[in-house]
Design a protein around this motif. Structure first.
Motif, mmCIF file in Angstrom:
data_model
loop_
_atom_site.group_PDB
_atom_site.id
_atom_site.type_symbol
_atom_site.label_atom_id
_atom_site.label_comp_id
_atom_site.label_asym_id
_atom_site.label_seq_id
_atom_site.Cartn_x
_atom_site.Cartn_y
_atom_site.Cartn_z
ATOM 1 N N ALA A 2 18.334 -30.915 -16.925
ATOM 2 C CA ALA A 2 18.919 -32.024 -16.190
ATOM 3 C C ALA A 2 18.433 -32.062 -14.749
ATOM 4 O O ALA A 2 18.219 -33.142 -14.188
ATOM 5 N N SER A 3 18.234 -30.874 -14.155
ATOM 6 C CA SER A 3 17.826 -30.840 -12.758
ATOM 7 C C SER A 3 16.325 -31.070 -12.565
ATOM 8 O O SER A 3 15.865 -31.362 -11.478
ATOM 9 N N MET A 4 15.560 -30.940 -13.622
ATOM 10 C CA MET A 4 14.105 -31.092 -13.533
ATOM 11 C C MET A 4 13.742 -32.524 -13.903
ATOM 12 O O MET A 4 13.988 -32.968 -15.007
ATOM 13 N N ASP A 5 13.193 -33.281 -12.975
ATOM 14 C CA ASP A 5 12.854 -34.666 -13.293
ATOM 15 C C ASP A 5 11.542 -34.744 -14.059
ATOM 16 O O ASP A 5 10.762 -33.809 -14.092
ATOM 17 N N LYS A 6 11.310 -35.867 -14.698
ATOM 18 C CA LYS A 6 10.170 -36.031 -15.594
ATOM 19 C C LYS A 6 8.835 -35.928 -14.881
ATOM 20 O O LYS A 6 7.882 -35.376 -15.410
ATOM 21 N N ILE A 46 26.882 -20.538 -18.710
ATOM 22 C CA ILE A 46 27.566 -19.992 -17.537
ATOM 23 C C ILE A 46 28.366 -21.034 -16.778
ATOM 24 O O ILE A 46 29.179 -20.691 -15.919
ATOM 25 N N GLY A 47 28.169 -22.308 -17.072
ATOM 26 C CA GLY A 47 28.961 -23.351 -16.448
ATOM 27 C C GLY A 47 28.437 -23.847 -15.120
ATOM 28 O O GLY A 47 29.179 -24.470 -14.359
ATOM 29 N N ALA A 48 27.160 -23.590 -14.828
ATOM 30 C CA ALA A 48 26.567 -24.059 -13.571
ATOM 31 C C ALA A 48 25.050 -24.041 -13.692
ATOM 32 O O ALA A 48 24.475 -23.228 -14.408
ATOM 33 N N GLU A 49 24.415 -24.962 -12.974
ATOM 34 C CA GLU A 49 22.952 -24.996 -12.914
ATOM 35 C C GLU A 49 22.457 -23.876 -11.998
ATOM 36 O O GLU A 49 23.234 -23.218 -11.318
ATOM 37 N N ARG A 50 21.142 -23.704 -11.944
ATOM 38 C CA ARG A 50 20.568 -22.711 -11.029
ATOM 39 C C ARG A 50 20.908 -23.077 -9.591
ATOM 40 O O ARG A 50 20.826 -24.237 -9.205
ATOM 41 N N PHE A 51 21.306 -22.113 -8.813
ATOM 42 C CA PHE A 51 21.627 -22.242 -7.386
ATOM 43 C C PHE A 51 22.802 -23.175 -7.108
ATOM 44 O O PHE A 51 22.993 -23.608 -5.988
ATOM 45 N N GLU A 52 23.576 -23.508 -8.121
ATOM 46 C CA GLU A 52 24.708 -24.409 -7.944
ATOM 47 C C GLU A 52 25.992 -23.591 -7.796
ATOM 48 O O GLU A 52 26.232 -22.640 -8.516
ATOM 49 N N ARG A 53 26.814 -24.001 -6.848
ATOM 50 C CA ARG A 53 28.129 -23.396 -6.699
ATOM 51 C C ARG A 53 29.114 -24.254 -7.472
ATOM 52 O O ARG A 53 29.142 -25.459 -7.323
ATOM 53 N N SER A 54 29.919 -23.601 -8.295
ATOM 54 C CA SER A 54 30.834 -24.339 -9.139
ATOM 55 C C SER A 54 32.094 -23.516 -9.379
ATOM 56 O O SER A 54 32.037 -22.291 -9.511
ATOM 57 N N TYR A 60 26.913 -15.216 -14.018
ATOM 58 C CA TYR A 60 25.792 -15.401 -13.104
ATOM 59 C C TYR A 60 24.502 -14.974 -13.783
ATOM 60 O O TYR A 60 24.493 -14.088 -14.630
ATOM 61 N N ARG A 61 23.421 -15.600 -13.352
ATOM 62 C CA ARG A 61 22.094 -15.195 -13.824
ATOM 63 C C ARG A 61 21.728 -13.873 -13.158
ATOM 64 O O ARG A 61 22.165 -13.583 -12.059
ATOM 65 N N ASN A 62 20.899 -13.101 -13.856
ATOM 66 C CA ASN A 62 20.508 -11.806 -13.317
ATOM 67 C C ASN A 62 19.054 -11.501 -13.674
ATOM 68 O O ASN A 62 18.747 -10.518 -14.335
#
Length: 138
Positions: A2-6, A46-54, A60-62
């Protein structure tokens, strides 16, 4: 994804295919696509995109771990996301597929070399598998 545009995705695929003449374009494109799918799965998990605060974040990613993936276009080295708590295994990959293929090859070789189906069944049972029927061996 979703965060990566075409447009950015197209530029990345072009860069993979044209940056080095020896790189197989199809293999590179498949790697980008699979890693984007894994990223989307982890984001949903995880309920959040990369670098997103939610506030709905569950984990968390590791970092990443490497895994080779054998495909029809060749072996692709994937970067599989790791999580701080628990584990993640991509839905696109099949666990223990190599072991199943190896067992199938052993059974086929035994049959070709004239080992009886009863002995093949005993061999499979000694490996801890529930057994294999005569029709499956042949």
């Amino acid at each position: 994804m979703a965060s990566m545009d075409k447009i950015a995705l197209l530029e990345l695929i072009r860069k993979i295919g044209l940056e080095d003449g020896d790189v197989d374009f199809l293999r590179g494109g498949l790697k980008v696509l699979v890693e984007a799918v894994m990223d989307a799965e982890v984001s949903q998990l995880i309920g959040a995109e990369r670098f997103e605060r939610s506030t709905e974040r569950k984990n968390y990613r590791n970092g990443y771990r490497r895994r080779e993936w054998d495909t029809r276009v060749g072996t692709i080295e994937l970067q599989i996301p790791k999580l701080r708590k628990g584990s993640y295994f991509p839905s696109l990959l099949e666990p223990r597929r190599r072991a199943a293929k190896a067992l199938l090859n052993v059974v086929q070789e035994a049959y070709v070399h004239g080992v009886s189906t009863r002995k093949v069944d005993e061999l499979v049972e000694s490996l801890g598998i529930g057994g294999i029927s005569k029709s499956e061996v042949s």
